[in-house]
Design a protein around this motif. Structure first.
Motif, mmCIF file in Angstrom:
data_model
loop_
_atom_site.group_PDB
_atom_site.id
_atom_site.type_symbol
_atom_site.label_atom_id
_atom_site.label_comp_id
_atom_site.label_asym_id
_atom_site.label_seq_id
_atom_site.Cartn_x
_atom_site.Cartn_y
_atom_site.Cartn_z
ATOM 1 N N VAL A 115 0.831 -1.342 -0.141
ATOM 2 C CA VAL A 115 0.014 0.075 0.145
ATOM 3 C C VAL A 115 0.858 1.173 0.042
ATOM 4 O O VAL A 115 0.677 2.221 -0.811
ATOM 5 C CB VAL A 115 -1.087 -0.279 1.269
ATOM 6 N N GLN A 116 1.750 1.115 0.816
ATOM 7 C CA GLN A 116 2.929 2.322 1.134
ATOM 8 C C GLN A 116 4.223 2.290 -0.128
ATOM 9 O O GLN A 116 4.793 3.202 0.139
ATOM 10 C CB GLN A 116 3.333 2.322 2.404
ATOM 11 N N ALA A 148 2.541 -4.986 -11.443
ATOM 12 C CA ALA A 148 2.353 -3.860 -12.284
ATOM 13 C C ALA A 148 0.961 -3.226 -12.342
ATOM 14 O O ALA A 148 0.753 -1.800 -12.469
ATOM 15 C CB ALA A 148 2.486 -4.486 -14.068
ATOM 16 N N GLU A 149 -0.012 -3.969 -11.775
ATOM 17 C CA GLU A 149 -1.125 -3.515 -11.724
ATOM 18 C C GLU A 149 -1.669 -2.677 -10.617
ATOM 19 O O GLU A 149 -2.464 -1.944 -10.372
ATOM 20 C CB GLU A 149 -2.291 -4.852 -11.533
ATOM 21 N N LEU A 150 -0.694 -2.763 -9.657
ATOM 22 C CA LEU A 150 -0.706 -2.046 -8.260
ATOM 23 C C LEU A 150 -0.120 -0.582 -8.644
ATOM 24 O O LEU A 150 -0.376 0.365 -7.833
ATOM 25 C CB LEU A 150 0.061 -2.844 -7.045
ATOM 26 N N GLU A 151 0.569 -0.343 -9.784
ATOM 27 C CA GLU A 151 1.063 0.921 -10.122
ATOM 28 C C GLU A 151 1.906 1.456 -9.132
ATOM 29 O O GLU A 151 1.610 2.685 -8.584
ATOM 30 C CB GLU A 151 -0.230 2.093 -10.566
ATOM 31 N N ARG A 161 -4.299 5.256 -3.765
ATOM 32 C CA ARG A 161 -5.046 6.165 -4.478
ATOM 33 C C ARG A 161 -6.636 5.886 -4.588
ATOM 34 O O ARG A 161 -7.141 6.617 -5.324
ATOM 35 C CB ARG A 161 -4.283 6.426 -5.748
ATOM 36 N N GLY A 162 -6.978 4.928 -3.950
ATOM 37 C CA GLY A 162 -8.347 4.668 -3.921
ATOM 38 C C GLY A 162 -8.757 3.368 -4.465
ATOM 39 O O GLY A 162 -10.272 3.092 -4.338
ATOM 40 N N LEU A 163 -7.948 2.290 -4.927
ATOM 41 C CA LEU A 163 -8.414 1.009 -5.337
ATOM 42 C C LEU A 163 -9.013 0.585 -3.991
ATOM 43 O O LEU A 163 -8.353 0.027 -2.905
ATOM 44 C CB LEU A 163 -7.430 0.297 -5.670
ATOM 45 N N GLU A 164 -10.381 0.338 -3.773
ATOM 46 C CA GLU A 164 -10.898 -0.202 -2.673
ATOM 47 C C GLU A 164 -10.921 -1.590 -2.250
ATOM 48 O O GLU A 164 -11.485 -2.466 -3.323
ATOM 49 C CB GLU A 164 -12.415 0.156 -2.695
#
Length: 400
Positions: A115-116, A148-151, A161-164
């Motif tokens: 996350v961080q 890669a999908e986690l950018e 950034r908001g992916l819940e």
């Protein structure tokens, strides 16, 4: 930080199944709720949290069968979201798995690491993260997300950034630096890693190796760490030696949790290092640290006759893109007139006596006092240098 008020109620998830089940129920109820790992990067208001708090306490480390990784000399390690991060690092170092040893001593749990996109001393999680098992609350399903999908970016990710959703476990691709691997799918360390924030003492624990010597770290890429080790940048050293050096460096800055050291009663770095344009960086004093973080090359302005004949449009010269520069938030704070140990009169919160980037609890601080000092830091840096520092911890019920 040992500040903040109570939760309305506590839910404890000791397995990935419990974690997914509780999170789904709370999400579907539509009321405010808080997902909390180790709490090391969180500051809650003195009023507390007005809803349920879900504590992540699922533990366990295992090896995932991955032929492609094995062929590349790597091992794929899976850690449950509630596993203590430093315990995970210590376990990997002990088995000769390299790639996260410079992230030793970071408090918190494995599930929060992507996350961080945690990073320290020249290593960053993005370099070794394979994927995460993710409960997508919007879709109502568990799926695997690739790195890669986690950018992932500097202290950033799509989740932040908001992916819940909720991270249930993480998979790391680490270099097999000489250890005898555990069997695929077998538990490497399923035991209780103790409370979040627990750290192994320097020099403790076994270290895997071969007849040729101990397993070696990834190349050292951080100047301060290289200096502490007495080696050149790019050198590999025994994994245990590097881990011990990182723990000593962090402890000297109050960045390893210690009940007796109030400088360590903090959320770590309270502000992120600002990323600005190179032009803005040139407006700062000459001795302000600057770290270029890349640039975008402009397309060539020449069009060949062959390309024109093939219908390629005539290229118009474009100015080179300006690169970005990362600044030192600690330097900015210190040079705004706020020195180590600074505190407001009567406040229990202070800037660490070891490192200006940390705001600490001197023993009786309130969350309000922490926020008050943080606001002063932001104001001073803005007045002195014209930029606004962004807080790194998650703030609940508090504003800067």
């Amino acid at each position: 930080m040992r500040v903040g008020g109570p939760a309305e109620r506590i839910l404890l998830a000791r397995s990935a199944e419990d974690l997914a089940g509780f999170a789904t129920e709370l999400h579907d109820a539509g009321e405010p709720w808080l997902l909390l790992g180790g709490g090391s990067n969180t500051v809650v208001s003195d009023e507390g949290f007005p809803g349920p708090v879900l504590l992540v306490r699922s533990t366990g480390i295992s090896v995932v069968e991955d032929a492609e990784a094995a062929a590349a000399g790597r091992v794929r390690v899976r850690a449950q979201a509630g596993h203590d991060w430093d315990h995970l690092v210590a376990s990997c170092v002990a088995r000769g798995w390299a790639g996260i040893e410079a992230l030793s001593g970071i408090p918190g749990l494995a599930g929060a690491a992507p996350v961080q996109n945690i990073g320290a001393y020249g290593q960053e999680l993005a370099e070794v993260l394979h994927s995460v098992e993710f409960l997508d609350l919007a879709a109502g399903e568990v799926r695997r997300l690739s790195a890669a999908e986690l950018e992932l970016g500097y202290r950033d990710s799509a989740i932040k950034r908001g992916l819940e959703g909720v991270v249930l476990s993480i998979d790391l691709l680490l270099e097999d630096a000489g250890a005898a691997l555990a069997g695929a799918g077998a538990d490497v360390d399923a035991g209780d890693p103790a409370a979040p924030g627990r750290h192994a003492a320097p020099g403790s624990g076994p270290e895997a190796g071969t007849d040729a010597g101990p397993a070696l770290s990834a190349p050292v890429r951080y100047a301060q760490l290289a200096s502490a080790l007495g080696v050149e940048l790019g050198t590999r050293v025994p994994l245990r030696v590097l881990r011990d050096a990182v723990l000593r460096l962090r402890a000297a800055k109050g960045m390893v949790l210690d009940e007796e050291d109030h400088d360590s009663w903090s959320a770590g770095s309270f502000f992120t290092n600002p990323i600005v344009s190179e032009r803005f960086a040139r407006s700062l004093p000459a001795d302000a640290p600057r770290f270029p973080i890349g640039e975008t090359e402009s397309a060539p302005a020449v069009t060949s006759f062959e390309e024109l004949a093939a219908g390629v449009p005539l290229r118009v010269p474009q100015p080179a893109a300006e690169r970005s520069v990362k600044l030192s938030a600690a330097w900015l704070i210190e040079h705004s007139g706020l020195s180590r140990g600074f505190r407001l009169p009567g406040s229990g919160a202070a800037i660490s006596s070891k490192h200006t980037l940390a705001i600490t609890n001197g023993g009786a601080a309130t969350a309000g006092e922490v926020a008050e000092l943080a606001r002063l830091v932001v104001q001073r840096v803005q007045q002195e240098f014209g930029l606004i520092l962004a807080p790194e911890p998650n703030l609940y019920g508090l504003e800067l």
